[in-house]
Motif scaffolding. Sequence first.
Motif, PDB file in Angstrom:
ATOM      1  N   SER A 109       0.831  -1.204   0.000  1.00 30.66           N
ATOM      2  CA  SER A 109       0.000   0.000   0.000  1.00 30.66           C
ATOM      3  C   SER A 109       0.862   1.250   0.000  1.00 30.66           C
ATOM      4  CB  SER A 109      -0.930  -0.001   1.217  1.00 30.66           C
ATOM      5  OG  SER A 109      -1.822  -1.094   1.179  1.00 30.66           O
ATOM      6  N   ALA A 110       1.943   1.228   0.780  1.00 32.34           N
ATOM      7  CA  ALA A 110       2.847   2.377   0.836  1.00 32.34           C
ATOM      8  C   ALA A 110       3.468   2.642  -0.534  1.00 32.34           C
ATOM      9  CB  ALA A 110       3.930   2.141   1.885  1.00 32.34           C
ATOM     10  N   VAL A 111       3.898   1.579  -1.222  1.00 33.46           N
ATOM     11  CA  VAL A 111       4.485   1.732  -2.552  1.00 33.46           C
ATOM     12  C   VAL A 111       3.453   2.295  -3.526  1.00 33.46           C
ATOM     13  CG1 VAL A 111       5.397   0.476  -4.546  1.00 33.46           C
ATOM     14  CG2 VAL A 111       6.223  -0.061  -2.244  1.00 33.46           C
ATOM     15  N   ALA A 112       2.210   1.788  -3.452  1.00 32.66           N
ATOM     16  CA  ALA A 112       1.153   2.277  -4.345  1.00 32.66           C
ATOM     17  C   ALA A 112       0.864   3.759  -4.108  1.00 32.66           C
ATOM     18  CB  ALA A 112      -0.117   1.450  -4.141  1.00 32.66           C
ATOM     19  N   LEU A 113       0.882   4.186  -2.846  1.00 33.87           N
ATOM     20  CA  LEU A 113       0.662   5.603  -2.541  1.00 33.87           C
ATOM     21  C   LEU A 113       1.790   6.467  -3.096  1.00 33.87           C
ATOM     22  CD1 LEU A 113      -0.661   5.476   1.140  1.00 33.87           C
ATOM     23  CD2 LEU A 113      -1.925   6.237  -0.884  1.00 33.87           C
ATOM     24  N   ILE A 114       3.023   5.978  -2.963  1.00 31.17           N
ATOM     25  CA  ILE A 114       4.176   6.724  -3.482  1.00 31.17           C
ATOM     26  C   ILE A 114       4.077   6.872  -4.998  1.00 31.17           C
ATOM     27  CG2 ILE A 114       6.667   6.636  -3.819  1.00 31.17           C
ATOM     28  CD1 ILE A 114       6.823   5.264  -1.044  1.00 31.17           C
ATOM     29  N   VAL A 115       3.701   5.795  -5.666  1.00 30.49           N
ATOM     30  CA  VAL A 115       3.554   5.839  -7.122  1.00 30.49           C
ATOM     31  C   VAL A 115       2.477   6.851  -7.523  1.00 30.49           C
ATOM     32  CG1 VAL A 115       2.814   4.523  -9.154  1.00 30.49           C
ATOM     33  CG2 VAL A 115       4.396   3.496  -7.510  1.00 30.49           C
ATOM     34  N   ALA A 116       1.360   6.859  -6.794  1.00 36.31           N
ATOM     35  CA  ALA A 116       0.274   7.794  -7.097  1.00 36.31           C
ATOM     36  C   ALA A 116       0.732   9.238  -6.930  1.00 36.31           C
ATOM     37  CB  ALA A 116      -0.929   7.507  -6.204  1.00 36.31           C
TER      38      ALA A 116
ATOM     39  N   SER B 162       0.410   1.893  10.920  1.00 35.90           N
ATOM     40  CA  SER B 162      -0.631   1.078  11.564  1.00 35.90           C
ATOM     41  C   SER B 162      -1.915   1.071  10.747  1.00 35.90           C
ATOM     42  CB  SER B 162      -0.910   1.588  12.984  1.00 35.90           C
ATOM     43  OG  SER B 162      -1.629   2.808  12.969  1.00 35.90           O
ATOM     44  N   ILE B 163      -2.229   2.207  10.101  1.00 35.01           N
ATOM     45  CA  ILE B 163      -3.425   2.273   9.259  1.00 35.01           C
ATOM     46  C   ILE B 163      -3.253   1.364   8.044  1.00 35.01           C
ATOM     47  CG2 ILE B 163      -4.809   3.777   7.777  1.00 35.01           C
ATOM     48  CD1 ILE B 163      -5.314   4.230  10.742  1.00 35.01           C
ATOM     49  N   LEU B 164      -2.069   1.397   7.441  1.00 31.86           N
ATOM     50  CA  LEU B 164      -1.813   0.557   6.271  1.00 31.86           C
ATOM     51  C   LEU B 164      -1.761  -0.919   6.642  1.00 31.86           C
ATOM     52  CD1 LEU B 164       0.999   2.644   4.517  1.00 31.86           C
ATOM     53  CD2 LEU B 164      -1.437   2.600   3.960  1.00 31.86           C
ATOM     54  N   ARG B 165      -1.292  -1.224   7.838  1.00 33.36           N
ATOM     55  CA  ARG B 165      -1.048  -2.607   8.251  1.00 33.36           C
ATOM     56  C   ARG B 165      -2.299  -3.320   8.749  1.00 33.36           C
ATOM     57  NH1 ARG B 165       2.136  -2.405  13.399  1.00 33.36           N
ATOM     58  NH2 ARG B 165       0.028  -1.985  14.135  1.00 33.36           N
ATOM     59  N   ASP B 166      -3.144  -2.603   9.489  1.00 34.48           N
ATOM     60  CA  ASP B 166      -4.174  -3.290  10.275  1.00 34.48           C
ATOM     61  C   ASP B 166      -5.546  -3.379   9.634  1.00 34.48           C
ATOM     62  OD1 ASP B 166      -2.336  -3.815  12.230  1.00 34.48           O
ATOM     63  OD2 ASP B 166      -2.770  -2.002  13.373  1.00 34.48           O
ATOM     64  N   GLY B 167      -5.659  -3.006   8.362  1.00 36.44           N
ATOM     65  CA  GLY B 167      -6.876  -3.362   7.667  1.00 36.44           C
ATOM     66  C   GLY B 167      -7.854  -2.246   7.396  1.00 36.44           C
ATOM     67  N   ALA B 168      -8.956  -2.633   6.739  1.00 39.57           N
ATOM     68  CA  ALA B 168      -9.950  -1.702   6.217  1.00 39.57           C
ATOM     69  C   ALA B 168     -10.669  -0.963   7.330  1.00 39.57           C
ATOM     70  CB  ALA B 168     -10.951  -2.462   5.357  1.00 39.57           C
ATOM     71  N   ILE B 169     -10.967   0.310   7.054  1.00 44.63           N
ATOM     72  CA  ILE B 169     -11.688   1.165   7.987  1.00 44.63           C
ATOM     73  C   ILE B 169     -12.931   1.700   7.296  1.00 44.63           C
ATOM     74  CG2 ILE B 169     -11.581   3.292   9.362  1.00 44.63           C
ATOM     75  CD1 ILE B 169      -8.516   2.863   9.434  1.00 44.63           C
ATOM     76  N   ASP B 170     -14.031   1.726   8.022  1.00 45.02           N
ATOM     77  CA  ASP B 170     -15.265   2.321   7.516  1.00 45.02           C
ATOM     78  C   ASP B 170     -15.491   3.663   8.195  1.00 45.02           C
ATOM     79  OD1 ASP B 170     -15.586   0.027   6.094  1.00 45.02           O
ATOM     80  OD2 ASP B 170     -17.346  -0.692   7.168  1.00 45.02           O
ATOM     81  N   ALA B 171     -15.820   4.661   7.390  1.00 38.93           N
ATOM     82  CA  ALA B 171     -16.124   5.991   7.915  1.00 38.93           C
ATOM     83  C   ALA B 171     -17.489   6.430   7.411  1.00 38.93           C
ATOM     84  CB  ALA B 171     -15.064   7.005   7.485  1.00 38.93           C
ATOM     85  N   THR B 172     -18.199   7.179   8.237  1.00 34.93           N
ATOM     86  CA  THR B 172     -19.480   7.764   7.844  1.00 34.93           C
ATOM     87  C   THR B 172     -19.348   9.279   7.858  1.00 34.93           C
ATOM     88  OG1 THR B 172     -20.782   5.920   8.737  1.00 34.93           O
ATOM     89  CG2 THR B 172     -21.925   8.016   8.420  1.00 34.93           C
ATOM     90  N   VAL B 173     -19.657   9.901   6.729  1.00 32.42           N
ATOM     91  CA  VAL B 173     -19.673  11.357   6.613  1.00 32.42           C
ATOM     92  C   VAL B 173     -21.117  11.796   6.459  1.00 32.42           C
ATOM     93  CG1 VAL B 173     -18.951  13.354   5.249  1.00 32.42           C
ATOM     94  CG2 VAL B 173     -17.392  11.419   5.556  1.00 32.42           C
ATOM     95  N   THR B 174     -21.571  12.654   7.358  1.00 31.80           N
ATOM     96  CA  THR B 174     -22.955  13.128   7.318  1.00 31.80           C
ATOM     97  C   THR B 174     -22.974  14.631   7.118  1.00 31.80           C
ATOM     98  OG1 THR B 174     -23.520  11.400   8.939  1.00 31.80           O
ATOM     99  CG2 THR B 174     -25.189  13.064   8.463  1.00 31.80           C
ATOM    100  N   PHE B 175     -23.621  15.058   6.034  1.00 22.23           N
ATOM    101  CA  PHE B 175     -23.783  16.475   5.754  1.00 22.23           C
ATOM    102  C   PHE B 175     -25.124  16.945   6.325  1.00 22.23           C
ATOM    103  CE2 PHE B 175     -20.638  15.258   2.673  1.00 22.23           C
ATOM    104  CZ  PHE B 175     -19.828  16.380   2.547  1.00 22.23           C
ATOM    105  N   GLY B 176     -25.079  17.908   7.230  1.00 22.95           N
ATOM    106  CA  GLY B 176     -26.293  18.467   7.790  1.00 22.95           C
ATOM    107  C   GLY B 176     -26.869  19.546   6.901  1.00 22.95           C
TER     108      GLY B 176
END
Length: 276
Positions: free
Chosen positions: A11-18, A217-231
């Motif tokens: 993932s780190a390599v892919a981010l660097i390439v991007a 730690s974010i790259l290593r430990d897996g997928a994260i779900d986030a919720t964005v709510t626009f009021g």
Amino acid sequence: MAHRRLRAAASAVALIVAVVALAPVQMLMLRLGRPSAETIPLRFHRLALRIVGMRVRVIGAPASARPLLIASNHCSWLDIPVLGSVCRMCFVAKSEIADWPVFGQLAKLQRSIFVDRSRRTATAAVNRQMAERMAAGQPVVLFAEGTSSDGNRVLPFRTALLGATRNALAASGEAAVVWVQPVSIAYTHRNGLPLGRLGRPFVAWYGDMGFPRHLWSILRDGAIDATVTFGEPIAAEQATDRKRLAATIEREVRRLTNAALLGRPEEPARPAEDVA
């Protein structure tokens, strides 16, 4: 454990390439003043989230009315790509970020507005920059707490930079109001499992946490779900009291955040038009 380290490295390599691929293009678009200079960061944030393995659920949408100030809570550096993946926008960031390796340059390429919160005299200049961007039609994101939290709560909102709404009215010359939209960011799951009060601080980035270790730690430990709510956006006029405005926005962001963390995110009454 070995496969998680391998995934993190890939993932780190892919981010660097991007970054290496898109940064020179963005520099050129900024120099030429092309509209795509606002679109490239949007695409980059969406790509970065895919690489990291983040999923973002968006409830509601950015308001279509202009000028627009988006006032959000702040949990982590992840808030930038999470919000930045929704629509074209610019961020108000603390001045230290400008000096960070790589990420400081990325923030500059997105035309972030940097503020030194330790200097009161800097507020007026930042307000003018925010007003100019809003008057030009670009949504500006303000992390109104002034710092990041552990992800379990919303801190009190600061009022100083909300003064940019008055500057935006003056800068636009035509607008009777500036729209201020409350936005909530909540991190809810990791690898499909609820984070809970004990898990969210490991996703949040706050206090004196070191950035490289947190990124790994974010790259290593897996997928994260986030919720964005626009009021629902709130109209701010010249006579609007910024302290009352900040208190109103803070209450709404806290309400939306609590609902998302409890697994009961609320749909807005009148969804706004998407401006992505």
